[in-house]
Design a protein around this motif. Sequence first.
Motif, mmCIF file in Angstrom:
data_model
loop_
_atom_site.group_PDB
_atom_site.id
_atom_site.type_symbol
_atom_site.label_atom_id
_atom_site.label_comp_id
_atom_site.label_asym_id
_atom_site.label_seq_id
_atom_site.Cartn_x
_atom_site.Cartn_y
_atom_site.Cartn_z
ATOM 1 N N LEU A 85 0.823 -1.208 0.000
ATOM 2 C CA LEU A 85 0.000 0.000 0.000
ATOM 3 C C LEU A 85 0.862 1.265 0.000
ATOM 4 O O LEU A 85 0.492 2.269 -0.606
ATOM 5 N N GLY A 86 2.003 1.237 0.655
ATOM 6 C CA GLY A 86 2.923 2.373 0.633
ATOM 7 C C GLY A 86 3.443 2.637 -0.775
ATOM 8 O O GLY A 86 3.535 3.789 -1.206
ATOM 9 N N GLY A 87 3.780 1.570 -1.490
ATOM 10 C CA GLY A 87 4.210 1.719 -2.891
ATOM 11 C C GLY A 87 3.098 2.291 -3.761
ATOM 12 O O GLY A 87 3.333 3.171 -4.600
ATOM 13 N N PHE A 88 1.882 1.804 -3.550
ATOM 14 C CA PHE A 88 0.738 2.319 -4.301
ATOM 15 C C PHE A 88 0.506 3.797 -3.975
ATOM 16 O O PHE A 88 0.256 4.609 -4.870
ATOM 17 N N GLY A 89 0.620 4.136 -2.704
ATOM 18 C CA GLY A 89 0.445 5.536 -2.295
ATOM 19 C C GLY A 89 1.498 6.438 -2.919
ATOM 20 O O GLY A 89 1.203 7.558 -3.340
ATOM 21 N N GLY A 90 2.737 5.966 -2.984
ATOM 22 C CA GLY A 90 3.801 6.738 -3.627
ATOM 23 C C GLY A 90 3.528 6.949 -5.106
ATOM 24 O O GLY A 90 3.735 8.038 -5.643
ATOM 25 N N ALA A 91 3.043 5.903 -5.784
ATOM 26 C CA ALA A 91 2.707 6.022 -7.205
ATOM 27 C C ALA A 91 1.566 7.017 -7.415
ATOM 28 O O ALA A 91 1.588 7.814 -8.362
#
Length: 154
Positions: A85-91
């Motif tokens: 979810l952190g990676g998705f949020g960064g994207a």
Amino acid sequence: MAAQRAIADMRKRVQHHVSLLPTRFFDSTQTGILISRIMSDADGIRNLVGTGLVQLAGGLLTAAIGLGVLFWLEWRLTLAMLLVLGGFGGAMAYAFARLRPLFRERGKIQGEVTGRLSESLQGIRIVKAYSAERRERLVFARAPTGCCATSRGR
């Protein structure tokens, strides 16, 4: 009701500020652009203050409780999902940073189109007196791509 009052007060303050600007500002800016900015900028605040903050607070509380339960059930899987979810949020943050200028430009174009329409409707008698309906129609039709060339600039 408090949010609506705040929006009305904000519109009054912006209108008061605009009315204090020098005359040369009004000569170089279309009326519709000013109308659009006074009305729609306050609407953005309404969307944020109205239900936006309440939904944000409720979502954060629900997420915190859910995260606590998930850590209690299986902390390794929860930690892995937080990384995803952190990676998705960064994207998403990167995408919104790239899209924000496009939305800003859309609002500017909408203001220019509103300005052109407002000015042409205000001067409709002059347009009809000089049989310039066709030219006005063409200028308005080109507005989104031509950024609303005004009769003052031509």
